[in-house]
Design an enzyme around this catalytic site. Structure first.
Site, short mmCIF file in Angstrom:
data_model
loop_
_atom_site.label_atom_id
_atom_site.label_comp_id
_atom_site.label_asym_id
_atom_site.label_seq_id
_atom_site.Cartn_x
_atom_site.Cartn_y
_atom_site.Cartn_z
N THR A 133 54.29 33.59 -1.43
CA THR A 133 54.98 32.41 -2.00
C THR A 133 54.97 31.26 -0.99
O THR A 133 54.79 30.09 -1.37
CB THR A 133 56.43 32.80 -2.37
OG1 THR A 133 56.39 33.96 -3.20
CG2 THR A 133 57.13 31.68 -3.11
N ASP A 155 60.44 43.59 3.87
CA ASP A 155 59.45 44.14 4.81
C ASP A 155 59.61 43.61 6.24
O ASP A 155 59.09 44.19 7.18
CB ASP A 155 58.03 43.82 4.34
CG ASP A 155 57.76 44.31 2.93
OD1 ASP A 155 58.46 45.23 2.48
OD2 ASP A 155 56.85 43.76 2.27
N ARG A 199 54.92 47.49 3.11
CA ARG A 199 53.52 47.06 3.07
C ARG A 199 52.81 47.44 4.37
O ARG A 199 52.89 48.58 4.76
CB ARG A 199 53.40 45.57 2.73
CG ARG A 199 53.86 45.30 1.28
CD ARG A 199 53.42 43.97 0.76
NE ARG A 199 51.97 43.92 0.56
CZ ARG A 199 51.32 44.49 -0.45
NH1 ARG A 199 51.96 45.17 -1.37
NH2 ARG A 199 50.02 44.37 -0.55
O1 F6P Z 1 57.05 43.04 -0.28
C1 F6P Z 1 58.13 43.74 -0.76
C2 F6P Z 1 57.68 45.01 -1.43
O2 F6P Z 1 58.83 45.69 -1.88
C3 F6P Z 1 56.82 45.92 -0.57
O3 F6P Z 1 57.55 46.64 0.37
C4 F6P Z 1 56.13 46.75 -1.61
O4 F6P Z 1 54.87 47.21 -1.17
C5 F6P Z 1 55.93 45.76 -2.74
O5 F6P Z 1 56.88 44.74 -2.56
C6 F6P Z 1 56.08 46.37 -4.12
O6 F6P Z 1 55.81 45.39 -5.05
P1 F6P Z 1 55.99 45.58 -6.62
O7 F6P Z 1 57.36 45.08 -6.95
O8 F6P Z 1 54.93 44.71 -7.20
O9 F6P Z 1 55.85 47.01 -6.96
#
Ligand code: F6P
Length: 375
Positions: A133, A155, A199
């Site tokens: 973003t 993260d 991540r």
């Molecule tokens: O970036 C935040 C996060 O929660 C990460 O830790 C994780 O890999 C990702 O987003 C999960 O994203 P989504 O909500 O698309 O499953």
């Protein structure tokens, strides 16, 4: 609080603000503390005589008509302690490559966003989001939109800020989960593997692993060798500790191996990580001879109320973002560089990831206590 402040009247003695209307949006995955930032922006902005406009579902609020609403202090009363975001969010909403399938691929709606920004008579835009973003925010700043960024992610992987709000709340939840797993692991003499988010950075795993007293912590920054992990578990067994707790970051990978991905990147969406907890559990059981279970904490880490630490950080970020707007310091992100909240240029932030340094003292502390990092 007086009725005047509730109605968004400027505080006595304040002059007419340089920016009279501020837009605010939340983008990317949600994180505890988003509402606390929105509340701070609305209250601090209103108290300086600015009107605040909330845009819905990230930049969609600047693409589609009527996806915005005026936010007064009354509208944000009581949201400090609530998770999620009252504005909604999406991590598939890049206006420069909008995920609408056409024969020519994705659409570019950025010009429409710029137009809508002016139609709404906004003087500035506060963008609360993670790396993706903030990269979009930077592009809009280059197109002339006066932007201030606020770093958000559980993260904790955004550069130039030692903390993002949401991280502490996620670590708190993961720690409580590990505490709960301890008792069942001990009762059944099992190995419990806990997969946490993060991540490509191991901050959540490292902090929750240390706080929860894990025996093994596997993070992306230190590729692991499963035989080392098994040795640690067997050594504990030999000493009479008949259970072990293994915390695995979703981005952890074996030496020479690859990251576990459940869904590859598609137009507008980044790749989705996951599955390493199950792999580690499956591979550990035969080499340790110990019954092994795994748990994926997943989106539970993003839910619930922000911790007091995150509420304070989010409030400081929101109030400082309004200060930057009123000082005309655009193209910057607020950042925590203890003890202060500072402004850093967005161009220093985009395209970079803040990983755990392998010589970080918390890693050395973990090793000193005998926690296995898998190497
Ligand atoms: O970036 C935040 C996060 O929660 C990460 O830790 C994780 O890999 C990702 O987003 C999960 O994203 P989504 O909500 O698309 O499953």
């Amino acid at each position: 609080m007086t009725a005047g402040i509730l109605a968004g009247m400027p505080l006595p003695g304040s002059n007419a603000p340089a920016v009279e209307r501020i837009g605010v949006l939340t983008g990317g995955g949600d994180a505890p503390g988003l509402n606390a930032v929105i509340r701070a922006v609305v209250k601090a902005g209103s108290n300086r005589g600015c009107e605040v406009i909330g845009l819905e579902d990230s930049f969609d609020g600047l693409i589609e008509p009527d996806r915005w609403r005026k936010l007064t202090p009354r509208d944000v009363t009581g949201i400090l302690r609530i998770g999620g975001t009252i504005l909604g969010t999406t991590n598939r909403g890049n206006p420069f490559a909008y995920p609408i399938e056409t024969s020519d691929g994705t659409r570019d709606y950025s010009a429409r966003c710029v137009e809508m920004f002016h139609e709404l008579k906004l003087g500035a835009l506060i963008v609360i989001g993670g790396d993706g973003t903030l990269a979009i925010a930077h592009q809009f700043h280059q197109r002339g939109i006066p932007i201030v960024g606020v770093p958000k992610t559980i993260d904790n992987d955004i550069v130039e800020t030692t903390n993002t709000f949401g991280f502490d709340s996620a670590v708190s939840f993961a720690t409580e989960a590990i505490d709960r797993l301890h008792s069942t692991a001990e009762a059944h003499h099992r190995v419990m593997v806990v997969e946490v988010m993060g991540r490509y950075a191991g901050w959540i795993a490292l902090y929750s692993g240390i706080a929860g007293g894990a025996d093994v912590i596997l993070i992306p920054e230190v590729p692991f060798d499963l035989t080392k992990v098994a040795e640690r578990i067997k050594a504990r067994e030999a000493l009479g500790a008949r259970f072990s707790i293994v915390v695995v970051a979703e981005g952890a990978k074996p030496v020479g191996g690859t990251t576990s991905v459940v869904r590859a990147a598609t137009g507008g969406a980044v790749e989705k990580l996951g599955g390493i907890g199950a792999r580690v559990a499956m591979d550990l059981e035969p080499v340790t001879g110990k019954e092994t279970r795994y748990v994926v904490l997943g989106h539970l880490q993003r839910g619930g109320a922000p911790t007091s630490y995150d509420r304070v950080l989010a409030t400081r970020f929101g109030a400082r973002a309004v200060e930057l707007v009123l000082d005309g310091q655009f193209g910057h992100m607020v950042a925590f560089q203890p003890p202060n909240i500072v402004a850093v240029p967005l161009e220093r932030v985009v395209g970079r990831t803040r990983n755990v340094p392998v010589d970080f003292d918390a890693i050395r502390a973990a090793r000193a206590l005998g926690i296995c990092l898998g190497d």
